[in-house]
Write a protein that holds these residues in place. Structure first.
Motif, PDB file in Angstrom:
ATOM      1  N   ARG A  91       0.844  -1.208   0.000  1.00  0.00           N
ATOM      2  CA  ARG A  91       0.000   0.000   0.000  1.00  0.00           C
ATOM      3  C   ARG A  91       0.879   1.257   0.000  1.00  0.00           C
ATOM      4  N   ARG A  92       1.894   1.256   0.831  1.00  0.00           N
ATOM      5  CA  ARG A  92       2.806   2.402   0.881  1.00  0.00           C
ATOM      6  C   ARG A  92       3.537   2.575  -0.456  1.00  0.00           C
ATOM      7  N   HIS A  93       3.966   1.471  -1.022  1.00  0.00           N
ATOM      8  CA  HIS A  93       4.632   1.508  -2.333  1.00  0.00           C
ATOM      9  C   HIS A  93       3.674   2.058  -3.394  1.00  0.00           C
ATOM     10  N   PHE A  94       2.439   1.637  -3.324  1.00  0.00           N
ATOM     11  CA  PHE A  94       1.402   2.117  -4.243  1.00  0.00           C
ATOM     12  C   PHE A  94       1.264   3.640  -4.157  1.00  0.00           C
ATOM     13  N   LEU A  95       1.192   4.167  -2.945  1.00  0.00           N
ATOM     14  CA  LEU A  95       1.024   5.609  -2.756  1.00  0.00           C
ATOM     15  C   LEU A  95       2.234   6.381  -3.281  1.00  0.00           C
ATOM     16  N   LEU A  96       3.425   5.835  -3.070  1.00  0.00           N
ATOM     17  CA  LEU A  96       4.628   6.495  -3.582  1.00  0.00           C
ATOM     18  C   LEU A  96       4.637   6.528  -5.105  1.00  0.00           C
ATOM     19  N   ARG A  97       4.126   5.448  -5.719  1.00  0.00           N
ATOM     20  CA  ARG A  97       4.047   5.434  -7.185  1.00  0.00           C
ATOM     21  C   ARG A  97       3.060   6.510  -7.666  1.00  0.00           C
ATOM     22  N   LEU A  98       1.955   6.658  -6.965  1.00  0.00           N
ATOM     23  CA  LEU A  98       0.989   7.696  -7.335  1.00  0.00           C
ATOM     24  C   LEU A  98       1.605   9.087  -7.222  1.00  0.00           C
ATOM     25  N   LEU A  99       2.362   9.309  -6.153  1.00  0.00           N
ATOM     26  CA  LEU A  99       2.992  10.607  -5.959  1.00  0.00           C
ATOM     27  C   LEU A  99       3.971  10.933  -7.075  1.00  0.00           C
ATOM     28  N   GLU A 100       4.553   9.898  -7.651  1.00  0.00           N
ATOM     29  CA  GLU A 100       5.507  10.088  -8.748  1.00  0.00           C
ATOM     30  C   GLU A 100       4.823  10.004 -10.109  1.00  0.00           C
ATOM     31  N   SER A 101       3.485  10.011 -10.094  1.00  0.00           N
ATOM     32  CA  SER A 101       2.675   9.949 -11.325  1.00  0.00           C
ATOM     33  C   SER A 101       2.951   8.680 -12.136  1.00  0.00           C
ATOM     34  N   ASP A 102       3.342   7.620 -11.441  1.00  0.00           N
ATOM     35  CA  ASP A 102       3.582   6.325 -12.085  1.00  0.00           C
ATOM     36  C   ASP A 102       2.330   5.470 -11.899  1.00  0.00           C
ATOM     37  N   LEU A 103       1.333   5.720 -12.737  1.00  0.00           N
ATOM     38  CA  LEU A 103       0.053   5.029 -12.591  1.00  0.00           C
ATOM     39  C   LEU A 103       0.179   3.538 -12.872  1.00  0.00           C
ATOM     40  N   ASP A 104       1.009   3.179 -13.849  1.00  0.00           N
ATOM     41  CA  ASP A 104       1.205   1.753 -14.152  1.00  0.00           C
ATOM     42  C   ASP A 104       1.834   1.024 -12.970  1.00  0.00           C
ATOM     43  N   GLY A 105       2.853   1.647 -12.350  1.00  0.00           N
ATOM     44  CA  GLY A 105       3.485   1.040 -11.179  1.00  0.00           C
ATOM     45  C   GLY A 105       2.531   0.920 -10.020  1.00  0.00           C
ATOM     46  N   ALA A 106       1.673   1.937  -9.863  1.00  0.00           N
ATOM     47  CA  ALA A 106       0.680   1.898  -8.792  1.00  0.00           C
ATOM     48  C   ALA A 106      -0.319   0.769  -9.020  1.00  0.00           C
ATOM     49  N   GLU A 107      -0.746   0.604 -10.259  1.00  0.00           N
ATOM     50  CA  GLU A 107      -1.709  -0.459 -10.543  1.00  0.00           C
ATOM     51  C   GLU A 107      -1.076  -1.840 -10.361  1.00  0.00           C
ATOM     52  N   ARG A 108       0.189  -1.982 -10.726  1.00  0.00           N
ATOM     53  CA  ARG A 108       0.870  -3.264 -10.495  1.00  0.00           C
ATOM     54  C   ARG A 108       0.911  -3.588  -9.007  1.00  0.00           C
ATOM     55  N   ALA A 109       1.190  -2.572  -8.195  1.00  0.00           N
ATOM     56  CA  ALA A 109       1.232  -2.788  -6.745  1.00  0.00           C
ATOM     57  C   ALA A 109      -0.145  -3.198  -6.227  1.00  0.00           C
ATOM     58  N   TYR A 110      -1.189  -2.555  -6.733  1.00  0.00           N
ATOM     59  CA  TYR A 110      -2.541  -2.915  -6.306  1.00  0.00           C
ATOM     60  C   TYR A 110      -2.870  -4.344  -6.692  1.00  0.00           C
ATOM     61  N   ARG A 111      -2.541  -4.745  -7.920  1.00  0.00           N
ATOM     62  CA  ARG A 111      -2.839  -6.109  -8.372  1.00  0.00           C
ATOM     63  C   ARG A 111      -2.109  -7.140  -7.509  1.00  0.00           C
ATOM     64  N   GLU A 112      -0.893  -6.810  -7.087  1.00  0.00           N
ATOM     65  CA  GLU A 112      -0.154  -7.738  -6.223  1.00  0.00           C
ATOM     66  C   GLU A 112      -0.772  -7.782  -4.833  1.00  0.00           C
ATOM     67  N   MET A 113      -1.239  -6.639  -4.354  1.00  0.00           N
ATOM     68  CA  MET A 113      -1.958  -6.614  -3.077  1.00  0.00           C
ATOM     69  C   MET A 113      -3.193  -7.514  -3.143  1.00  0.00           C
ATOM     70  N   GLU A 114      -3.926  -7.395  -4.232  1.00  0.00           N
ATOM     71  CA  GLU A 114      -5.150  -8.171  -4.408  1.00  0.00           C
ATOM     72  C   GLU A 114      -4.840  -9.667  -4.453  1.00  0.00           C
ATOM     73  N   ARG A 115      -3.817 -10.034  -5.197  1.00  0.00           N
ATOM     74  CA  ARG A 115      -3.438 -11.445  -5.314  1.00  0.00           C
ATOM     75  C   ARG A 115      -2.988 -12.005  -3.967  1.00  0.00           C
ATOM     76  N   THR A 116      -2.199 -11.216  -3.253  1.00  0.00           N
ATOM     77  CA  THR A 116      -1.699 -11.642  -1.945  1.00  0.00           C
ATOM     78  C   THR A 116      -2.840 -11.754  -0.940  1.00  0.00           C
ATOM     79  N   TYR A 117      -3.749 -10.799  -0.994  1.00  0.00           N
ATOM     80  CA  TYR A 117      -4.914 -10.817  -0.093  1.00  0.00           C
ATOM     81  C   TYR A 117      -5.768 -12.060  -0.342  1.00  0.00           C
ATOM     82  N   ASN A 118      -6.015 -12.376  -1.601  1.00  0.00           N
ATOM     83  CA  ASN A 118      -6.827 -13.556  -1.924  1.00  0.00           C
ATOM     84  C   ASN A 118      -6.188 -14.836  -1.398  1.00  0.00           C
TER      85      ASN A 118
END
Length: 207
Positions: A127-154
């Motif tokens: 989640r923290r990594h995701f937010l840092l990617r957003l701050l750097e306007s790296d939307l693709d990196g942020a989405e990758r982090a979210y997808r990994e969060m989702e996979r790990t959560y499942n």
């Protein structure tokens, strides 16, 4: 045997355990500090420094296991478990950032229950990594982090056991909350990005 002799034998064993406990507490504090340093370095992009801190943490984990191998009553305690969780979290995050396969509990040398709890903490670090990617306007990196969060959560949610075996429910509840917030943030960011692209296209057509 006289009562004094019995008490003396008890004292000798407890003195040994007390000494080992103090050594274990020192090691667990070092593991937590080094694991935290690993994660901080990764967030700063200092991968080489993170690798060094992680190796040092691993040496302490091994030393702790060796010191307490004849004392499971000390090894399977809250302070040792907390140190293992921090170590697992740093190991998983290091693997994610560097693109390596995730290490197994046996490879890290930690109990499986402690590893499972560390997975929950890893989701928070993503989640923290995701937010840092957003701050750097790296939307693709942020989405990758979210997808990994989702996979790990499942994967984490497949662990359904009583609290007496592994206190995983609290980690699952925390992870669910973090995942929901992250999806909301990602959705807003993507909508904002689409709106910005539409406005830029409109301005180009008008100019």
């Amino acid at each position: 045997m006289e009562i004094e002799e019995i008490v003396e034998a008890i004292r000798a064993e407890l003195d040994e355990k007390d000494s080992l406990r103090e050594e274990a507490l020192k090691l667990t504090r070092e593991i937590i500090r080094l694991s935290g340093d690993t994660i901080k370095a990764l967030h700063r992009g200092e991968v080489e420094k993170a690798e060094e801190r992680f190796r040092n943490a691993g040496e302490r984990v091994k030393e702790l296991r060796e010191k307490l191998k004849e004392h499971p009553d000390l090894y399977y305690t809250g302070y040792v478990q907390s140190a293992h969780q921090e170590y697992v979290e740093s190991a998983l995050f290091l693997s994610y950032v560097t693109g390596r396969p995730y290490p197994t509990p046996d490879e890290l040398g930690v109990p499986k229950a402690d590893y499972a709890l560390g997975i929950g903490d890893f989701i928070g670090e993503l989640r923290r990594h995701f937010l840092l990617r957003l701050l750097e306007s790296d939307l693709d990196g942020a989405e990758r982090a979210y997808r990994e969060m989702e996979r790990t959560y499942n994967a984490l949610m497949t662990l359904e056991y009583p609290k007496g075996l592994v206190n995983i429910r609290q980690k699952q509840d925390q992870a669910r909350y973090v995942l929901e917030r992250t999806l909301e943030d990602l959705t807003r960011a993507k909508l904002g990005n689409e709106l910005e692209e539409m406005l830029e296209g409109l301005m180009e057509r008008l100019s």
